[in-house]
Structures are given as structure tokens and as C-alpha cells.
Design an enzyme around this catalytic site. Structure first.
Site, PDB file in Angstrom:
ATOM      1  N   ASP A  17       1.076  -1.248   0.064  1.00  0.00           N
ATOM      2  CA  ASP A  17       0.151   0.021  -0.110  1.00  0.00           C
ATOM      3  C   ASP A  17       0.863   1.148  -0.160  1.00  0.00           C
ATOM      4  O   ASP A  17       0.861   1.981   1.127  1.00  0.00           O
ATOM      5  CB  ASP A  17      -0.820  -0.085   1.359  1.00  0.00           C
ATOM      6  CG  ASP A  17      -2.118  -1.244   1.069  1.00  0.00           C
ATOM      7  OD1 ASP A  17      -2.401  -1.530  -0.122  1.00  0.00           O
ATOM      8  OD2 ASP A  17      -2.328  -1.665   2.123  1.00  0.00           O
ATOM      9  N   THR A  29     -20.276  -8.245 -15.181  1.00  0.00           N
ATOM     10  CA  THR A  29     -19.085  -7.279 -15.028  1.00  0.00           C
ATOM     11  C   THR A  29     -18.000  -7.611 -14.340  1.00  0.00           C
ATOM     12  O   THR A  29     -16.719  -7.756 -14.592  1.00  0.00           O
ATOM     13  CB  THR A  29     -19.462  -5.850 -14.387  1.00  0.00           C
ATOM     14  OG1 THR A  29     -20.554  -5.496 -15.272  1.00  0.00           O
ATOM     15  CG2 THR A  29     -18.410  -5.129 -14.389  1.00  0.00           C
ATOM     16  N   ARG A  31       0.969  -1.902   7.051  1.00  0.00           N
ATOM     17  CA  ARG A  31       1.447  -0.828   7.724  1.00  0.00           C
ATOM     18  C   ARG A  31       2.664  -1.224   8.900  1.00  0.00           C
ATOM     19  O   ARG A  31       3.610  -0.590   8.874  1.00  0.00           O
ATOM     20  CB  ARG A  31       0.544   0.036   8.272  1.00  0.00           C
ATOM     21  CG  ARG A  31      -0.002   0.909   7.237  1.00  0.00           C
ATOM     22  CD  ARG A  31      -1.160   1.816   7.732  1.00  0.00           C
ATOM     23  NE  ARG A  31      -2.643   0.693   7.946  1.00  0.00           N
ATOM     24  CZ  ARG A  31      -3.574   1.198   8.104  1.00  0.00           C
ATOM     25  NH1 ARG A  31      -4.220   2.305   8.298  1.00  0.00           N
ATOM     26  NH2 ARG A  31      -4.736   0.050   8.314  1.00  0.00           N
ATOM     27  N   THR A  52     -12.440  -6.170   7.968  1.00  0.00           N
ATOM     28  CA  THR A  52     -11.757  -5.948   9.395  1.00  0.00           C
ATOM     29  C   THR A  52     -11.831  -4.780   9.822  1.00  0.00           C
ATOM     30  O   THR A  52     -11.390  -4.435  11.198  1.00  0.00           O
ATOM     31  CB  THR A  52     -10.523  -6.596   9.304  1.00  0.00           C
ATOM     32  OG1 THR A  52      -9.580  -6.016   8.124  1.00  0.00           O
ATOM     33  CG2 THR A  52     -10.299  -8.106   9.409  1.00  0.00           C
ATOM     34  N   LYS A  63       0.827  -8.239  -2.103  1.00  0.00           N
ATOM     35  CA  LYS A  63      -0.682  -7.748  -2.419  1.00  0.00           C
ATOM     36  C   LYS A  63      -0.717  -6.409  -2.938  1.00  0.00           C
ATOM     37  O   LYS A  63      -0.105  -5.660  -2.570  1.00  0.00           O
ATOM     38  CB  LYS A  63      -1.459  -7.902  -1.054  1.00  0.00           C
ATOM     39  CG  LYS A  63      -2.794  -7.540  -1.377  1.00  0.00           C
ATOM     40  CD  LYS A  63      -3.682  -7.703   0.000  1.00  0.00           C
ATOM     41  CE  LYS A  63      -3.689  -6.412   0.921  1.00  0.00           C
ATOM     42  NZ  LYS A  63      -4.504  -5.251   0.190  1.00  0.00           N
ATOM     43  N   LYS A  82     -11.172  -6.574  -4.933  1.00  0.00           N
ATOM     44  CA  LYS A  82     -12.580  -6.591  -4.243  1.00  0.00           C
ATOM     45  C   LYS A  82     -13.942  -6.358  -5.129  1.00  0.00           C
ATOM     46  O   LYS A  82     -14.468  -5.502  -5.039  1.00  0.00           O
ATOM     47  CB  LYS A  82     -12.754  -5.707  -2.860  1.00  0.00           C
ATOM     48  CG  LYS A  82     -11.703  -5.973  -1.916  1.00  0.00           C
ATOM     49  CD  LYS A  82     -12.057  -5.220  -0.672  1.00  0.00           C
ATOM     50  CE  LYS A  82     -10.880  -5.389   0.348  1.00  0.00           C
ATOM     51  NZ  LYS A  82      -9.725  -4.820   0.349  1.00  0.00           N
ATOM     52  N   HIS A 136     -17.044  -6.050  -6.921  1.00  0.00           N
ATOM     53  CA  HIS A 136     -18.524  -6.069  -6.469  1.00  0.00           C
ATOM     54  C   HIS A 136     -19.178  -5.309  -7.377  1.00  0.00           C
ATOM     55  O   HIS A 136     -19.319  -4.187  -7.710  1.00  0.00           O
ATOM     56  CB  HIS A 136     -18.528  -5.308  -5.176  1.00  0.00           C
ATOM     57  CG  HIS A 136     -19.540  -5.656  -4.286  1.00  0.00           C
ATOM     58  ND1 HIS A 136     -19.906  -5.234  -2.955  1.00  0.00           N
ATOM     59  CD2 HIS A 136     -20.804  -5.975  -4.773  1.00  0.00           C
ATOM     60  CE1 HIS A 136     -21.084  -5.334  -2.531  1.00  0.00           C
ATOM     61  NE2 HIS A 136     -21.660  -6.020  -3.533  1.00  0.00           N
ATOM     62  N   ASP A 137     -19.902  -6.030  -8.267  1.00  0.00           N
ATOM     63  CA  ASP A 137     -20.754  -5.314  -9.315  1.00  0.00           C
ATOM     64  C   ASP A 137     -21.723  -6.304  -9.813  1.00  0.00           C
ATOM     65  O   ASP A 137     -21.892  -7.519  -9.231  1.00  0.00           O
ATOM     66  CB  ASP A 137     -19.698  -4.810 -10.466  1.00  0.00           C
ATOM     67  CG  ASP A 137     -20.283  -3.731 -11.232  1.00  0.00           C
ATOM     68  OD1 ASP A 137     -21.545  -3.644 -11.536  1.00  0.00           O
ATOM     69  OD2 ASP A 137     -19.388  -2.786 -11.422  1.00  0.00           O
ATOM     70  N   ILE A 138     -22.415  -6.413 -10.894  1.00  0.00           N
ATOM     71  CA  ILE A 138     -23.350  -6.973 -11.530  1.00  0.00           C
ATOM     72  C   ILE A 138     -22.534  -8.312 -12.058  1.00  0.00           C
ATOM     73  O   ILE A 138     -21.283  -8.195 -12.303  1.00  0.00           O
ATOM     74  CB  ILE A 138     -24.196  -6.518 -12.583  1.00  0.00           C
ATOM     75  CG1 ILE A 138     -23.432  -6.015 -13.864  1.00  0.00           C
ATOM     76  CG2 ILE A 138     -25.187  -5.467 -12.143  1.00  0.00           C
ATOM     77  CD1 ILE A 138     -24.262  -5.671 -15.164  1.00  0.00           C
ATOM     78  N   PRO A 139     -23.054  -9.523 -12.052  1.00  0.00           N
ATOM     79  CA  PRO A 139     -22.389 -10.893 -12.322  1.00  0.00           C
ATOM     80  C   PRO A 139     -21.536 -10.693 -13.656  1.00  0.00           C
ATOM     81  O   PRO A 139     -20.412 -11.001 -13.723  1.00  0.00           O
ATOM     82  CB  PRO A 139     -23.408 -11.750 -12.442  1.00  0.00           C
ATOM     83  CG  PRO A 139     -24.394 -11.240 -11.353  1.00  0.00           C
ATOM     84  CD  PRO A 139     -24.451  -9.838 -11.647  1.00  0.00           C
ATOM     85  N   ASP A 179      -5.881  -7.663  -4.937  1.00  0.00           N
ATOM     86  CA  ASP A 179      -7.088  -7.044  -4.123  1.00  0.00           C
ATOM     87  C   ASP A 179      -7.720  -5.963  -4.375  1.00  0.00           C
ATOM     88  O   ASP A 179      -7.553  -4.799  -3.947  1.00  0.00           O
ATOM     89  CB  ASP A 179      -6.318  -6.770  -2.605  1.00  0.00           C
ATOM     90  CG  ASP A 179      -7.342  -6.554  -1.346  1.00  0.00           C
ATOM     91  OD1 ASP A 179      -8.477  -6.702  -1.479  1.00  0.00           O
ATOM     92  OD2 ASP A 179      -6.834  -5.852  -0.659  1.00  0.00           O
TER      93      ASP A 179
END
Ligand code: C5P
Length: 238
Positions: free
Chosen positions: A13, A71, A218, A126, A35, A64, A66-69, A62
Site C-alpha cells: 500500500d 461485469t 503498515r 476487518t 498484495k 474486491k 463488487h458489481d453485476i455478475p 486485492d
């Protein structure tokens, strides 16, 4: 490298690609996986991932999804083409979305002779607590039961495992079985600060409880000496 260190995944990151490559050069002998998340990916894109993979680095992408199937299916195809070792989708996107991720990945891997990455479902971040879940997001029931049902749904969809807090590990293991991959962020050695992570555990406790990979950002990447920090991860005092 011992088996505990192979289970460490370092979250890259950082803002700049050269910082990421510096960390990779320093930490590669001590960890199993790196990652790449939104911070780096949205700046540099797939070329950066290709460069890392071509150097023999195992990458957990990573983003993640999260959209319509449909896409998510196409995003999963793009992830497979980057030859990452692992990528993730939000389990909250539902059964069909996760199934499409699996189908898209399987089909393209077979068609183009590419390695099939592990696909993980993100259960509950988390950084979220029971109070936030109940009061802000208006979700009924306990956080634990929600995590376990999202893990079960991920398994039903054909995913290889989940990303979850180490505190939920035992429940997920007992419901989803021994060969279900569990990757846990929210890892904090006793000598470090917690930052915004809420549901945390030390690296040694997480490994003892049977996690497959611990994600650490971190406490290592912001340390004055990242190599020293990574070698001290399993020590519970300074
Ligand atoms: O710096 P820290 O160790 O908190 O970094 C944790 C990393 O794991 C971050 O890159 C964060 O985006 C990621 N992550 C998380 N919780 C999840 C999934 C991913 O903290 N549920």
C-alpha cells in the site's frame, strides 16, 4: 524460508511503483506473497502487475470486485490474464456474481492455458465492528453469523476461500472445512499500533489458529527497517 514466513502476504500500500519494487527486493526472501491493492493498481494498472509477475513474484490482486455478475465475470477474466496467484470479490455481491467470477476465470484459464488463481470472497471488512454493522449499515444479527454465512455462500459458489478477520477463523474453519483457504488482514504484532483495524490478532496467534495467509501492511511497510519488522513479526515483544 520457514513455513510461517511463507504465509506472510505483504500489502504493497504505497503511492509509487519504485517504493513497491524496493519493498519487494527487500522482503522477497522473507515472505510468500505480495498484495497489490487499489492504491497502486489504480495508478499503474495491469502493466505493473505484469512486471512483478514476470520477476517471479506471487501477487494477490486485492481489488474486491463488487458489481453485476457479468461485469465481475469480465473483471475476473482480466485478473486471470494478469497471471496473479490470487484475487478477490465481495461475497456480499451474491451467489450468482461469485459463480460468474469462477466460471469466467475457469474458462479463460483453460482456453488460453493460463494458471488458475485462487479466488477469495471478502466477508466483512476487518475495519467494521458489530456496532457499525448494526447502527450504520442496519444489518440484523451478529457479525460472526454474517461472516460465517458469507463464507458458506462463497464456498457454495465455488470460491477457494475467504478474506476474514482472524477472530472469525475458527467458525469459518469448522463450517467450510480444512481445505478452504482463509486469508486474514487485521494482523497486528503486539509491538505495533492498530491504525484503523478493529478486529485484530497477532501474527503468531493467527498462524497457530490455522490461517493460510496473514496480510500485513503498515506494521512492516511503514517501519524504519521493513526487514527487521518482518523478521520480528512472530515475536511478541521488542
Ligand atoms: O496496513 P494493514 O496491515 O492494516 O493493511 C491491511 C491490508 O489488507 C490493506 O491493504 C487492506 O486494504 C486489506 N484488507 C483488509 N480487510 C479486508 C480485506 C483487505 O484490511 N477485509
Amino acid at each position: 524460508m520457514n513455513t510461517s514466513h511463507q504465509k506472510i502476504c505483504i500489502a504493497l500500500d504505497v503511492d509509487h511503483a519504485n517504493q513497491a519494487f524496493e519493498l519487494i527486493d527487500l522482503l522477497k526472501p522473507h515472505v510468500g506473497l505480495f498484495k497489490v491493492g487499489m492504491q497502486l493498481f489504480y495508478r499503474y494498472g495491469p502493466n505493473l502487475v505484469h512486471e512483478m509477475v514476470s520477476k517471479g513474484i506471487k501477487i494477490f490482486l486485492d481489488l474486491k470486485f463488487h458489481d453485476i455478475p457479468n461485469t465481475v465475470r469480465n473483471a475476473s477474466i482480466a485478473a486471470v490474464r494478469m497471471k496473479v496467484a490470487m484475487f478477490n470479490v465481495h461475497a456480499g455481491g451474491g451467489l450468482s456474481m461469485m459463480q460468474q467470477a469462477v466460471n469466467g476465470a475457469n474458462e479463460i484459464a483453460q482456453k488460453e492455458g493460463l494458471p488458475l488463481p485462487q479466488i477469495l470472497g471478502v466477508t466483512i471488512l476487518t475495519s467494521l465492528t458489530q456496532e457499525m454493522l448494526s447502527n450504520e449499515l442496519n444489518c440484523p444479527g451478529s457479525l460472526e453469523s454474517r461472516v460465517v454465512s458469507l463464507a458458506q455462500l462463497s464456498k457454495t459458489a465455488g470460491l477457494d476461500g475467504v478474506v476474514a478477520s482472524p477472530l472469525e477463523l475458527a467458525w469459518i474453519r469448522s463450517t467450510c472445512g480444512a481445505d478452504f483457504t482463509i486469508v486474514t488482514p487485521g494482523i497486528r504484532p503486539l509491538w505495533s499500533v492498530t491504525n484503523d483495524q478493529k478486529r485484530i490478532m497477532s501474527p503468531s496467534a493467527a498462524i497457530e489458529k490455522g490461517v493460510n495467509f496473514i496480510v500485513v501492511g503498515r506494521p512492516v511497510i511503514q517501519a524504519d527497517d521493513p526487514v527487521l519488522a518482518v523478521t520480528r513479526l512472530f515475536k511478541n515483544s521488542l
